[in-house]
Design a protein around this motif. Structure first.
Motif, PDB file in Angstrom:
ATOM      1  N   LEU A  42       0.807  -1.328   0.093  1.00 44.52           N
ATOM      2  CA  LEU A  42      -0.068  -0.087  -0.172  1.00 44.52           C
ATOM      3  C   LEU A  42       0.823   1.245   0.010  1.00 44.52           C
ATOM      4  O   LEU A  42       0.667   2.240  -0.683  1.00 44.52           O
ATOM      5  CB  LEU A  42      -1.117   0.044   1.075  1.00 44.52           C
ATOM      6  CG  LEU A  42      -2.090  -0.876   1.271  1.00 44.52           C
ATOM      7  CD1 LEU A  42      -3.030  -0.909   2.402  1.00 44.52           C
ATOM      8  CD2 LEU A  42      -3.018  -0.536  -0.138  1.00 44.52           C
ATOM      9  N   LYS A  43       1.885   1.253   0.685  1.00 46.87           N
ATOM     10  CA  LYS A  43       2.882   2.568   0.877  1.00 46.87           C
ATOM     11  C   LYS A  43       3.351   2.893  -0.438  1.00 46.87           C
ATOM     12  O   LYS A  43       3.067   4.019  -1.191  1.00 46.87           O
ATOM     13  CB  LYS A  43       3.896   2.256   1.873  1.00 46.87           C
ATOM     14  CG  LYS A  43       4.838   3.504   1.871  1.00 46.87           C
ATOM     15  CD  LYS A  43       5.710   3.370   3.174  1.00 46.87           C
ATOM     16  CE  LYS A  43       6.756   4.694   3.128  1.00 46.87           C
ATOM     17  NZ  LYS A  43       7.499   4.609   4.488  1.00 46.87           N
ATOM     18  N   GLU A  79      -3.457  -0.320  13.363  1.00 49.58           N
ATOM     19  CA  GLU A  79      -2.214   0.429  13.496  1.00 49.58           C
ATOM     20  C   GLU A  79      -1.496   0.349  12.163  1.00 49.58           C
ATOM     21  O   GLU A  79      -0.872   1.462  11.995  1.00 49.58           O
ATOM     22  CB  GLU A  79      -1.367  -0.053  14.627  1.00 49.58           C
ATOM     23  CG  GLU A  79      -1.903   0.100  16.024  1.00 49.58           C
ATOM     24  CD  GLU A  79      -2.065   1.533  16.261  1.00 49.58           C
ATOM     25  OE1 GLU A  79      -1.225   2.369  16.114  1.00 49.58           O
ATOM     26  OE2 GLU A  79      -3.232   1.873  16.737  1.00 49.58           O
ATOM     27  N   THR A  80      -1.523  -0.969  11.658  1.00 47.70           N
ATOM     28  CA  THR A  80      -0.722  -0.674  10.290  1.00 47.70           C
ATOM     29  C   THR A  80      -1.576   0.048   9.255  1.00 47.70           C
ATOM     30  O   THR A  80      -1.037   0.744   8.329  1.00 47.70           O
ATOM     31  CB  THR A  80      -0.621  -2.144   9.698  1.00 47.70           C
ATOM     32  OG1 THR A  80       0.207  -2.964  10.612  1.00 47.70           O
ATOM     33  CG2 THR A  80       0.020  -2.452   8.259  1.00 47.70           C
ATOM     34  N   MET A  81      -2.867  -0.087   9.405  1.00 53.15           N
ATOM     35  CA  MET A  81      -3.801   0.520   8.357  1.00 53.15           C
ATOM     36  C   MET A  81      -3.785   2.028   8.503  1.00 53.15           C
ATOM     37  O   MET A  81      -4.261   2.749   7.515  1.00 53.15           O
ATOM     38  CB  MET A  81      -5.039  -0.002   8.384  1.00 53.15           C
ATOM     39  CG  MET A  81      -5.063  -1.223   7.699  1.00 53.15           C
ATOM     40  SD  MET A  81      -4.467  -1.540   5.893  1.00 53.15           S
ATOM     41  CE  MET A  81      -5.731  -0.576   5.292  1.00 53.15           C
ATOM     42  N   LYS A  82      -3.469   2.540   9.786  1.00 57.24           N
ATOM     43  CA  LYS A  82      -4.013   4.052   9.900  1.00 57.24           C
ATOM     44  C   LYS A  82      -3.305   4.943   9.082  1.00 57.24           C
ATOM     45  O   LYS A  82      -3.937   5.954   8.461  1.00 57.24           O
ATOM     46  CB  LYS A  82      -3.609   4.600  11.224  1.00 57.24           C
ATOM     47  CG  LYS A  82      -4.327   5.560  12.085  1.00 57.24           C
ATOM     48  CD  LYS A  82      -4.161   5.561  13.428  1.00 57.24           C
ATOM     49  CE  LYS A  82      -4.880   4.695  14.570  1.00 57.24           C
ATOM     50  NZ  LYS A  82      -4.654   5.054  15.813  1.00 57.24           N
ATOM     51  N   PRO A  83      -2.005   4.814   8.942  1.00 59.29           N
ATOM     52  CA  PRO A  83      -1.056   5.600   8.006  1.00 59.29           C
ATOM     53  C   PRO A  83      -1.371   5.530   6.355  1.00 59.29           C
ATOM     54  O   PRO A  83      -1.387   6.340   5.539  1.00 59.29           O
ATOM     55  CB  PRO A  83       0.355   5.428   8.204  1.00 59.29           C
ATOM     56  CG  PRO A  83       0.415   3.996   9.002  1.00 59.29           C
ATOM     57  CD  PRO A  83      -0.918   3.943   9.807  1.00 59.29           C
ATOM     58  N   HIS A  84      -1.930   4.196   6.114  1.00 57.12           N
ATOM     59  CA  HIS A  84      -2.310   4.217   4.721  1.00 57.12           C
ATOM     60  C   HIS A  84      -3.692   4.799   4.504  1.00 57.12           C
ATOM     61  O   HIS A  84      -3.788   5.467   3.491  1.00 57.12           O
ATOM     62  CB  HIS A  84      -2.358   2.606   4.432  1.00 57.12           C
ATOM     63  CG  HIS A  84      -1.049   1.801   4.637  1.00 57.12           C
ATOM     64  ND1 HIS A  84       0.133   2.270   4.027  1.00 57.12           N
ATOM     65  CD2 HIS A  84      -0.871   0.483   5.247  1.00 57.12           C
ATOM     66  CE1 HIS A  84       1.030   1.315   4.434  1.00 57.12           C
ATOM     67  NE2 HIS A  84       0.537   0.422   5.069  1.00 57.12           N
ATOM     68  N   ILE A  95      -9.224   2.452  -0.933  1.00 57.45           N
ATOM     69  CA  ILE A  95      -8.848   1.281  -0.562  1.00 57.45           C
ATOM     70  C   ILE A  95      -9.934   0.195  -0.397  1.00 57.45           C
ATOM     71  O   ILE A  95     -10.901   0.436   0.323  1.00 57.45           O
ATOM     72  CB  ILE A  95      -7.970   1.118   0.798  1.00 57.45           C
ATOM     73  CG1 ILE A  95      -6.809   2.061   0.486  1.00 57.45           C
ATOM     74  CG2 ILE A  95      -7.555  -0.397   1.043  1.00 57.45           C
ATOM     75  CD1 ILE A  95      -6.028   2.197   1.957  1.00 57.45           C
ATOM     76  N   VAL A  96     -10.038  -0.677  -1.150  1.00 60.38           N
ATOM     77  CA  VAL A  96     -11.206  -1.736  -1.493  1.00 60.38           C
ATOM     78  C   VAL A  96     -10.749  -3.189  -1.138  1.00 60.38           C
ATOM     79  O   VAL A  96      -9.728  -3.560  -1.255  1.00 60.38           O
ATOM     80  CB  VAL A  96     -11.612  -1.583  -2.841  1.00 60.38           C
ATOM     81  CG1 VAL A  96     -13.038  -2.283  -3.113  1.00 60.38           C
ATOM     82  CG2 VAL A  96     -12.100  -0.174  -3.384  1.00 60.38           C
ATOM     83  N   LEU A 112     -12.449  -4.752   9.740  1.00 62.79           N
ATOM     84  CA  LEU A 112     -12.016  -3.840   8.777  1.00 62.79           C
ATOM     85  C   LEU A 112     -12.036  -2.492   9.135  1.00 62.79           C
ATOM     86  O   LEU A 112     -13.291  -2.040   9.733  1.00 62.79           O
ATOM     87  CB  LEU A 112     -12.506  -4.107   7.149  1.00 62.79           C
ATOM     88  CG  LEU A 112     -12.180  -5.255   6.646  1.00 62.79           C
ATOM     89  CD1 LEU A 112     -12.864  -5.412   5.117  1.00 62.79           C
ATOM     90  CD2 LEU A 112     -10.736  -5.850   6.323  1.00 62.79           C
ATOM     91  N   PRO A 113     -11.155  -1.519   8.831  1.00 63.86           N
ATOM     92  CA  PRO A 113     -11.599  -0.091   9.042  1.00 63.86           C
ATOM     93  C   PRO A 113     -12.727   0.336   8.221  1.00 63.86           C
ATOM     94  O   PRO A 113     -13.086  -0.204   7.068  1.00 63.86           O
ATOM     95  CB  PRO A 113     -10.194   0.458   8.476  1.00 63.86           C
ATOM     96  CG  PRO A 113      -9.133  -0.462   8.685  1.00 63.86           C
ATOM     97  CD  PRO A 113     -10.127  -1.635   8.094  1.00 63.86           C
ATOM     98  N   LYS A 114     -13.465   1.241   8.646  1.00 65.64           N
ATOM     99  CA  LYS A 114     -14.638   1.740   8.148  1.00 65.64           C
ATOM    100  C   LYS A 114     -14.431   2.288   6.829  1.00 65.64           C
ATOM    101  O   LYS A 114     -15.169   2.422   6.041  1.00 65.64           O
ATOM    102  CB  LYS A 114     -15.297   2.660   9.057  1.00 65.64           C
ATOM    103  CG  LYS A 114     -16.005   2.195  10.287  1.00 65.64           C
ATOM    104  CD  LYS A 114     -16.767   3.185  11.312  1.00 65.64           C
ATOM    105  CE  LYS A 114     -17.560   2.788  12.267  1.00 65.64           C
ATOM    106  NZ  LYS A 114     -16.632   1.554  13.451  1.00 65.64           N
ATOM    107  N   LYS A 115     -13.305   2.917   6.597  1.00 61.77           N
ATOM    108  CA  LYS A 115     -12.861   3.688   5.511  1.00 61.77           C
ATOM    109  C   LYS A 115     -12.723   2.505   4.295  1.00 61.77           C
ATOM    110  O   LYS A 115     -12.462   2.922   3.137  1.00 61.77           O
ATOM    111  CB  LYS A 115     -11.839   4.657   5.536  1.00 61.77           C
ATOM    112  CG  LYS A 115     -12.122   5.727   6.443  1.00 61.77           C
ATOM    113  CD  LYS A 115     -11.116   6.723   6.644  1.00 61.77           C
ATOM    114  CE  LYS A 115     -11.486   7.739   7.712  1.00 61.77           C
ATOM    115  NZ  LYS A 115     -10.151   8.605   7.976  1.00 61.77           N
ATOM    116  N   VAL A 116     -12.549   1.333   4.683  1.00 65.82           N
ATOM    117  CA  VAL A 116     -12.106   0.219   3.458  1.00 65.82           C
ATOM    118  C   VAL A 116     -13.566  -0.110   3.153  1.00 65.82           C
ATOM    119  O   VAL A 116     -14.163  -0.856   3.863  1.00 65.82           O
ATOM    120  CB  VAL A 116     -11.392  -0.914   4.213  1.00 65.82           C
ATOM    121  CG1 VAL A 116     -11.234  -1.908   2.898  1.00 65.82           C
ATOM    122  CG2 VAL A 116     -10.087  -0.442   4.563  1.00 65.82           C
TER     123      VAL A 116
END
Length: 139
Positions: A42-43, A79-84, A95-96, A112-116
């Protein structure tokens, strides 16, 4: 005289057609889709999105990142997903998650994070976006 008038009209229509094509090309948004199997990609994908956004300027359209495959469970590591997710929002990327992969590898979509966003089939989604003119990359 008729020939001169016909030639003039034909030239005028051709000129207007070229102007119309140029305007359409300048205002058409460029859309992108990347299909990946690894959250750690992702980065660099988001770095590419950022650069394309700068290059395309106002013509930068949608940028979708589809995550599929056995490592899809890594999307639940907040924690991993937050910066992405932060970078994706900044760049205007989405991000899907592939719903088929979530089911196959027993990943709870609620974690999953809500934004995914979750889509039924990531590969099919990718192909449909390509049909719409998206530039596509599979990693």
């Amino acid at each position: 005289m008729k020939t001169l008038f016909s030639t003039f009209m034909l030239s005028l229509f051709m000129l207007l057609g070229n102007i119309q094509n140029t305007i359409a090309q300048e205002t058409e948004k460029q859309n992108y889709v990347v299909l990946t199997k690894k959250v750690q990609q992702l980065k660099p994908i988001l770095l590419a999105a950022k650069e394309l956004s700068k290059e395309d300027g106002k013509n930068f359209g949608n940028f979708e990142i589809i995550v599929c495959g056995k490592e899809i469970g890594n999307l639940t590591d907040l924690e991993t997903m937050k910066p992405h997710l932060k970078e994706a929002k900044k760049v205007g990327a989405n991000i899907v998650a592939c719903g088929f992969s979530l089911k196959k590898f027993n990943v709870d979509p609620k974690k999953l994070p809500k934004k995914v966003e979750i889509i039924d089939n990531g590969i099919l989604h990718n192909l449909k976006l390509q049909q719409k003119g998206y530039l596509s990359l599979g990693l």
